[in-house]
Write a protein that holds these residues in place. Structure first.
Motif, PDB file in Angstrom:
ATOM      1  N   GLU A   1       0.822  -1.212   0.000  1.00 61.52           N
ATOM      2  CA  GLU A   1       0.000   0.000   0.000  1.00 61.52           C
ATOM      3  C   GLU A   1       0.855   1.261   0.000  1.00 61.52           C
ATOM      4  OE1 GLU A   1      -3.676   0.428   2.402  1.00 61.52           O
ATOM      5  OE2 GLU A   1      -3.100  -1.552   3.145  1.00 61.52           O
ATOM      6  N   ASN A   2       0.530   2.173  -0.890  1.00 60.86           N
ATOM      7  CA  ASN A   2       1.136   3.497  -0.978  1.00 60.86           C
ATOM      8  C   ASN A   2       2.660   3.453  -1.131  1.00 60.86           C
ATOM      9  OD1 ASN A   2       0.813   6.285  -1.169  1.00 60.86           O
ATOM     10  ND2 ASN A   2       1.220   6.580   0.997  1.00 60.86           N
ATOM     11  N   VAL A   3       3.163   2.411  -1.783  1.00 59.85           N
ATOM     12  CA  VAL A   3       4.587   2.282  -2.083  1.00 59.85           C
ATOM     13  C   VAL A   3       4.714   2.188  -3.598  1.00 59.85           C
ATOM     14  CG1 VAL A   3       6.651   0.844  -1.824  1.00 59.85           C
ATOM     15  CG2 VAL A   3       5.082   1.124   0.100  1.00 59.85           C
ATOM     16  N   SER A   4       5.612   2.954  -4.159  1.00 64.59           N
ATOM     17  CA  SER A   4       5.812   2.966  -5.604  1.00 64.59           C
ATOM     18  C   SER A   4       6.102   1.549  -6.108  1.00 64.59           C
ATOM     19  CB  SER A   4       6.975   3.903  -5.928  1.00 64.59           C
ATOM     20  OG  SER A   4       7.012   4.173  -7.285  1.00 64.59           O
ATOM     21  N   PHE A   5       5.449   1.166  -7.214  1.00 67.47           N
ATOM     22  CA  PHE A   5       5.579  -0.199  -7.729  1.00 67.47           C
ATOM     23  C   PHE A   5       5.313  -0.194  -9.225  1.00 67.47           C
ATOM     24  CE2 PHE A   5       3.641  -4.385  -8.697  1.00 67.47           C
ATOM     25  CZ  PHE A   5       4.626  -5.228  -8.208  1.00 67.47           C
ATOM     26  N   THR A   6       6.190  -0.816  -9.970  1.00 69.22           N
ATOM     27  CA  THR A   6       5.986  -0.998 -11.407  1.00 69.22           C
ATOM     28  C   THR A   6       5.564  -2.440 -11.631  1.00 69.22           C
ATOM     29  OG1 THR A   6       7.682   0.645 -11.894  1.00 69.22           O
ATOM     30  CG2 THR A   6       7.058  -0.859 -13.682  1.00 69.22           C
ATOM     31  N   PRO A   7       4.317  -2.656 -12.034  1.00 73.93           N
ATOM     32  CA  PRO A   7       3.836  -4.033 -12.198  1.00 73.93           C
ATOM     33  C   PRO A   7       4.611  -4.782 -13.281  1.00 73.93           C
ATOM     34  CG  PRO A   7       2.009  -2.469 -12.229  1.00 73.93           C
ATOM     35  CD  PRO A   7       3.273  -1.673 -12.301  1.00 73.93           C
ATOM     36  N   PRO A   8       5.029  -6.006 -12.984  1.00 74.94           N
ATOM     37  CA  PRO A   8       5.679  -6.824 -14.005  1.00 74.94           C
ATOM     38  C   PRO A   8       4.639  -7.359 -14.990  1.00 74.94           C
ATOM     39  CG  PRO A   8       5.415  -8.088 -12.002  1.00 74.94           C
ATOM     40  CD  PRO A   8       4.927  -6.696 -11.699  1.00 74.94           C
ATOM     41  N   THR A   9       5.093  -7.933 -16.068  1.00 72.93           N
ATOM     42  CA  THR A   9       4.159  -8.509 -17.040  1.00 72.93           C
ATOM     43  C   THR A   9       3.597  -9.844 -16.552  1.00 72.93           C
ATOM     44  OG1 THR A   9       5.992  -9.548 -18.208  1.00 72.93           O
ATOM     45  CG2 THR A   9       5.238  -7.407 -19.023  1.00 72.93           C
ATOM     46  N   GLY A  10       4.293 -10.491 -15.630  1.00 75.17           N
ATOM     47  CA  GLY A  10       3.842 -11.779 -15.105  1.00 75.17           C
ATOM     48  C   GLY A  10       2.958 -11.625 -13.880  1.00 75.17           C
ATOM     49  N   ILE A  11       3.052 -12.587 -13.005  1.00 71.33           N
ATOM     50  CA  ILE A  11       2.219 -12.653 -11.802  1.00 71.33           C
ATOM     51  C   ILE A  11       2.830 -11.790 -10.701  1.00 71.33           C
ATOM     52  CG2 ILE A  11       1.309 -14.215 -10.032  1.00 71.33           C
ATOM     53  CD1 ILE A  11       1.723 -16.457 -12.177  1.00 71.33           C
ATOM     54  N   TYR A  12       1.961 -11.113  -9.963  1.00 69.82           N
ATOM     55  CA  TYR A  12       2.403 -10.389  -8.772  1.00 69.82           C
ATOM     56  C   TYR A  12       1.247 -10.305  -7.786  1.00 69.82           C
ATOM     57  CZ  TYR A  12       0.140  -6.155 -10.647  1.00 69.82           C
ATOM     58  OH  TYR A  12      -0.752  -5.246 -11.142  1.00 69.82           O
ATOM     59  N   LEU A  13       1.542  -9.847  -6.569  1.00 66.82           N
ATOM     60  CA  LEU A  13       0.546  -9.726  -5.513  1.00 66.82           C
ATOM     61  C   LEU A  13       0.379  -8.268  -5.119  1.00 66.82           C
ATOM     62  CD1 LEU A  13       1.917 -12.574  -3.197  1.00 66.82           C
ATOM     63  CD2 LEU A  13       0.269 -12.788  -5.056  1.00 66.82           C
ATOM     64  N   ARG A  14      -0.796  -7.912  -4.628  1.00 64.56           N
ATOM     65  CA  ARG A  14      -1.066  -6.589  -4.052  1.00 64.56           C
ATOM     66  C   ARG A  14      -1.654  -6.822  -2.667  1.00 64.56           C
ATOM     67  NH1 ARG A  14      -0.484  -2.537  -7.634  1.00 64.56           N
ATOM     68  NH2 ARG A  14      -1.357  -1.037  -6.195  1.00 64.56           N
ATOM     69  N   ALA A  15      -1.048  -6.249  -1.637  1.00 59.62           N
ATOM     70  CA  ALA A  15      -1.485  -6.480  -0.255  1.00 59.62           C
ATOM     71  C   ALA A  15      -2.163  -5.236   0.320  1.00 59.62           C
ATOM     72  CB  ALA A  15      -0.292  -6.867   0.609  1.00 59.62           C
ATOM     73  N   PHE A  16      -3.226  -5.475   1.091  1.00 65.61           N
ATOM     74  CA  PHE A  16      -3.995  -4.390   1.708  1.00 65.61           C
ATOM     75  C   PHE A  16      -4.389  -4.772   3.128  1.00 65.61           C
ATOM     76  CE2 PHE A  16      -4.973  -4.556  -2.802  1.00 65.61           C
ATOM     77  CZ  PHE A  16      -4.765  -3.248  -3.211  1.00 65.61           C
ATOM     78  N   LEU A  17      -4.306  -3.827   4.044  1.00 63.43           N
ATOM     79  CA  LEU A  17      -4.861  -3.982   5.382  1.00 63.43           C
ATOM     80  C   LEU A  17      -6.124  -3.129   5.422  1.00 63.43           C
ATOM     81  CD1 LEU A  17      -4.268  -5.254   8.219  1.00 63.43           C
ATOM     82  CD2 LEU A  17      -3.484  -2.979   8.863  1.00 63.43           C
TER      83      LEU A  17
END
Length: 136
Positions: free
Chosen positions: A30-46
């Motif tokens: 959350e609220n951290v700069s991130f460049t999504p890859p073309t493959g699989i990734y996760l997004r975490a939220f509280l």
């Protein structure tokens, strides 16, 4: 302060697991700069719920909420990959899991739930579980 501890305990566990996988899974926090890859990734939220007090003096703080992880996969790859990762997360976050930091603890109070996929330009499957923490 306790929300920060709750976040650090759940995110720390997820981070260690994701880094240890082969191949490792990138995680967007959350609220951290991130460049999504073309493959699989996760997004975490509280996702915090209401904090209440369960005693007449108001010393108790009863914190509840949901920890959610979105499994983001390439579109057109089918549900199998996301379902496999969801099964791994179910083992990582079992029902009644208690994580502690010093005298503080947070308890997982629901099994990991896999939600309906959100198809778009990516195939996103949210998974989540409820937690609670009491402090005095």
């Amino acid at each position: 302060m306790s929300e920060k501890l709750i976040r650090s305990l759940y995110e720390g566990r997820l981070k260690a697991w994701a880094a240890a996988r082969v191949p490792a899974l990138p995680v967007a926090w959350e609220n951290v700069s991130f460049t999504p890859p073309t493959g699989i990734y996760l997004r975490a939220f509280l996702l915090r719920g209401d904090t209440t007090s369960r005693d007449l003096y108001g010393d108790n703080r009863h914190r509840v909420g949901v920890f959610q992880v979105n499994l983001v996969c390439p579109a057109g790859s089918g549900p199998g990959v996301a379902e496999g990762i969801a099964a791994e997360l179910d083992a990582l976050f079992p029902m009644n899991l208690i994580l502690t930091s010093g005298a503080f603890s947070v308890t997982q109070v629901s099994p990991l739930r896999t939600r309906a996929a959100l198809p778009d330009d990516r195939y996103t499957v949210p998974v989540d579980f409820a937690y609670r923490a009491d402090t005095y």
